[in-house]
Design a protein around this motif. Structure first.
Motif, PDB file in Angstrom:
ATOM      1  N   VAL A 290      -5.409   0.875   7.365  1.00  0.00           N
ATOM      2  CA  VAL A 290      -4.873   1.592   6.202  1.00  0.00           C
ATOM      3  C   VAL A 290      -3.395   1.266   6.018  1.00  0.00           C
ATOM      4  O   VAL A 290      -2.932   0.969   4.906  1.00  0.00           O
ATOM      5  N   LEU A 291      -2.644   1.326   7.105  1.00  0.00           N
ATOM      6  CA  LEU A 291      -1.218   1.002   7.031  1.00  0.00           C
ATOM      7  C   LEU A 291      -1.005  -0.439   6.576  1.00  0.00           C
ATOM      8  O   LEU A 291      -0.135  -0.720   5.740  1.00  0.00           O
ATOM      9  N   ALA A 292      -1.811  -1.346   7.109  1.00  0.00           N
ATOM     10  CA  ALA A 292      -1.682  -2.752   6.722  1.00  0.00           C
ATOM     11  C   ALA A 292      -2.025  -2.945   5.251  1.00  0.00           C
ATOM     12  O   ALA A 292      -1.342  -3.689   4.529  1.00  0.00           O
ATOM     13  N   GLY A 293      -3.055  -2.260   4.774  1.00  0.00           N
ATOM     14  CA  GLY A 293      -3.453  -2.397   3.374  1.00  0.00           C
ATOM     15  C   GLY A 293      -2.403  -1.892   2.413  1.00  0.00           C
ATOM     16  O   GLY A 293      -2.063  -2.572   1.434  1.00  0.00           O
ATOM     17  N   VAL A 294      -1.865  -0.709   2.694  1.00  0.00           N
ATOM     18  CA  VAL A 294      -0.831  -0.162   1.809  1.00  0.00           C
ATOM     19  C   VAL A 294       0.447  -1.003   1.904  1.00  0.00           C
ATOM     20  O   VAL A 294       1.119  -1.251   0.900  1.00  0.00           O
ATOM     21  N   GLY A 295       0.780  -1.456   3.099  1.00  0.00           N
ATOM     22  CA  GLY A 295       1.939  -2.329   3.245  1.00  0.00           C
ATOM     23  C   GLY A 295       1.769  -3.637   2.492  1.00  0.00           C
ATOM     24  O   GLY A 295       2.701  -4.120   1.844  1.00  0.00           O
ATOM     25  N   LEU A 296       0.567  -4.203   2.540  1.00  0.00           N
ATOM     26  CA  LEU A 296       0.272  -5.438   1.810  1.00  0.00           C
ATOM     27  C   LEU A 296       0.389  -5.220   0.306  1.00  0.00           C
ATOM     28  O   LEU A 296       0.954  -6.050  -0.412  1.00  0.00           O
ATOM     29  N   PHE A 297      -0.135  -4.077  -0.168  1.00  0.00           N
ATOM     30  CA  PHE A 297      -0.033  -3.774  -1.591  1.00  0.00           C
ATOM     31  C   PHE A 297       1.426  -3.653  -2.017  1.00  0.00           C
ATOM     32  O   PHE A 297       1.843  -4.200  -3.041  1.00  0.00           O
ATOM     33  N   THR A 298       2.223  -2.932  -1.238  1.00  0.00           N
ATOM     34  CA  THR A 298       3.636  -2.732  -1.581  1.00  0.00           C
ATOM     35  C   THR A 298       4.384  -4.052  -1.588  1.00  0.00           C
ATOM     36  O   THR A 298       5.201  -4.319  -2.478  1.00  0.00           O
ATOM     37  N   PHE A 299       4.093  -4.912  -0.594  1.00  0.00           N
ATOM     38  CA  PHE A 299       4.758  -6.209  -0.542  1.00  0.00           C
ATOM     39  C   PHE A 299       4.390  -7.050  -1.749  1.00  0.00           C
ATOM     40  O   PHE A 299       5.251  -7.661  -2.396  1.00  0.00           O
ATOM     41  N   GLY A 300       3.095  -7.085  -2.077  1.00  0.00           N
ATOM     42  CA  GLY A 300       2.669  -7.862  -3.237  1.00  0.00           C
ATOM     43  C   GLY A 300       3.229  -7.323  -4.529  1.00  0.00           C
ATOM     44  O   GLY A 300       3.634  -8.079  -5.416  1.00  0.00           O
ATOM     45  N   ASP A 301       3.300  -5.984  -4.650  1.00  0.00           N
ATOM     46  CA  ASP A 301       3.838  -5.365  -5.855  1.00  0.00           C
ATOM     47  C   ASP A 301       5.319  -5.673  -6.010  1.00  0.00           C
ATOM     48  O   ASP A 301       5.809  -5.921  -7.115  1.00  0.00           O
ATOM     49  N   SER A 302       6.055  -5.667  -4.906  1.00  0.00           N
ATOM     50  CA  SER A 302       7.490  -5.949  -4.977  1.00  0.00           C
ATOM     51  C   SER A 302       7.743  -7.401  -5.373  1.00  0.00           C
ATOM     52  O   SER A 302       8.701  -7.702  -6.088  1.00  0.00           O
ATOM     53  N   ARG A 303       6.867  -8.308  -4.954  1.00  0.00           N
ATOM     54  CA  ARG A 303       7.017  -9.724  -5.340  1.00  0.00           C
ATOM     55  C   ARG A 303       6.699  -9.927  -6.814  1.00  0.00           C
ATOM     56  O   ARG A 303       7.309 -10.756  -7.483  1.00  0.00           O
ATOM     57  N   ALA A 304       5.746  -9.124  -7.320  1.00  0.00           N
ATOM     58  CA  ALA A 304       5.330  -9.291  -8.707  1.00  0.00           C
ATOM     59  C   ALA A 304       6.250  -8.595  -9.690  1.00  0.00           C
ATOM     60  O   ALA A 304       6.239  -8.892 -10.880  1.00  0.00           O
ATOM     61  N   ALA A 305       7.062  -7.647  -9.192  1.00  0.00           N
ATOM     62  CA  ALA A 305       7.924  -6.878 -10.095  1.00  0.00           C
ATOM     63  C   ALA A 305       8.944  -7.780 -10.764  1.00  0.00           C
ATOM     64  O   ALA A 305       9.569  -8.632 -10.140  1.00  0.00           O
TER      65      ALA A 305
END
Length: 325
Positions: A290-305
């Motif tokens: 769960v932690l890895a999934g949310v962390g992955l989402f946040t990282f990907g979202d920050s790159r796409a912003a």
């Protein structure tokens, strides 16, 4: 003379991490209070009775600052929408969340609630045409595989209660995700301090009315129950709200979101140490996913912003993803 930029960033990271850690104590306060009186609506009402005056005072201060700066008058429509956002994001979501904690462990509650960024992505794609990215799809899969592992591990002991509690907390995560999506434009127009004050004051009123109308109608509680409600109001509500704001003033929204990943870890540690909740290998694997999934989402979202979006959020003092109820 101002602080060096590197020191300012370190202070920002520390404030964001402390804010997330303090927010994570909420479930612990609730579970301890339930040992005296199993009444989610009553605890939620007292939490907001203690916290709302502070947020209302902040709102008065924010409005005075706004007038002193000569900013445009606050539109009554924006105030009404901010109150509605408080109803959705902090009353409805909190009511689901606190009720869920009557049935499931603090560890499972925090992990389920922590999935709200994934729901933000899903709702954005379904209703606003926001595209899926490889990061977001991978993050969703990893997160829900992890949740399934934890849920399956807890199901034999909890049975139907585990299913009911998990569904209630999922309702809280979905409500808070809708709040995240809908609230942005009103945060921009009102400013984060005034918006937060209106939203949380509105939520406080609804939480008290909920106990009076839909709950037992009684506000009788033991001294220990009241002290725990006060602790939840100050330690798990007021302090982390201001700490996250201080963090946002110094580092990016994406950085604050990443710091939020400490929240489930702190909840799990406190639940084991204070509540004596078991922590199995399945819990460890599922929590890590769960932690890895949310962390992955946040990282990907920050790159796409886009840079322009980041500048807009910084100028509006937006709460980075906010804090779950």
């Amino acid at each position: 003379m101002g602080s060096p930029p590197s020191l300012s960033r370190m202070v920002g990271y520390a404030c964001a991490a402390l804010g997330a850690a303090f927010f994570s104590t909420k479930a612990i306060f609730i579970k301890l209070a339930f040992e005296d009186q199993l009444d989610a609506a009553l605890f939620l009402a007292y939490r907001m009775i203690f916290a709302t005056p502070i947020f209302a005072a902040v709102g008065v201060w924010a409005y005075a600052v706004r007038r002193a700066k000569g900013l445009p008058p606050v539109a009554s429509r924006d105030v009404a929408w901010a109150a509605a956002m408080g109803f959705l994001g902090y009353y409805v979501a909190s009511a689901f969340d606190f009720a869920g904690l009557e049935f499931i462990s603090a560890q499972l509650e925090r992990l389920v609630l922590f999935t709200y960024p994934i729901f933000v992505m899903l709702i954005g794609a379904a209703f606003y045409g926001q595209p899926f990215t490889a990061f977001s799809v991978a993050a969703a899969l990893v997160t829900y595989i992890g949740l399934t592992i934890v849920f399956t591990a807890d199901l034999p002991a909890g049975g139907r209660a585990t299913a009911v509690g998990t569904l209630l907390v999922l309702g809280a995560a979905i409500s808070f995700a809708w709040y995240q999506i809908l609230a942005k434009r009103f945060i921009v127009s009102l400013g984060s301090a005034l918006f937060t004050s209106i939203a949380l004051t509105s939520a406080g009123v609804f939480c008290v009315l909920h106990q009076a109308v839909f709950g037992t109608g009684s506000f009788a509680a033991s001294p220990r129950f009241l002290w725990l409600a006060l602790g939840c109001a100050i330690v798990a509500t007021v302090l982390p709200t201001f700490l996250l704001s201080a963090g946002l003033a110094r580092v990016s929204a994406q950085a604050v979101s990443m710091m939020g990943t400490v929240s489930p870890v702190v909840t799990i540690a406190l639940a084991i140490a204070i509540l004596g909740e078991p922590f199995t290998v399945a819990d460890a694997v599922g929590s890590a996913l769960v932690l890895a999934g949310v962390g992955l989402f946040t990282f990907g979202d920050s790159r796409a912003a886009k840079p322009s979006v980041r500048k807009e959020e910084a100028a509006a003092d937006l709460p980075a993803g906010g804090a779950p109820p």
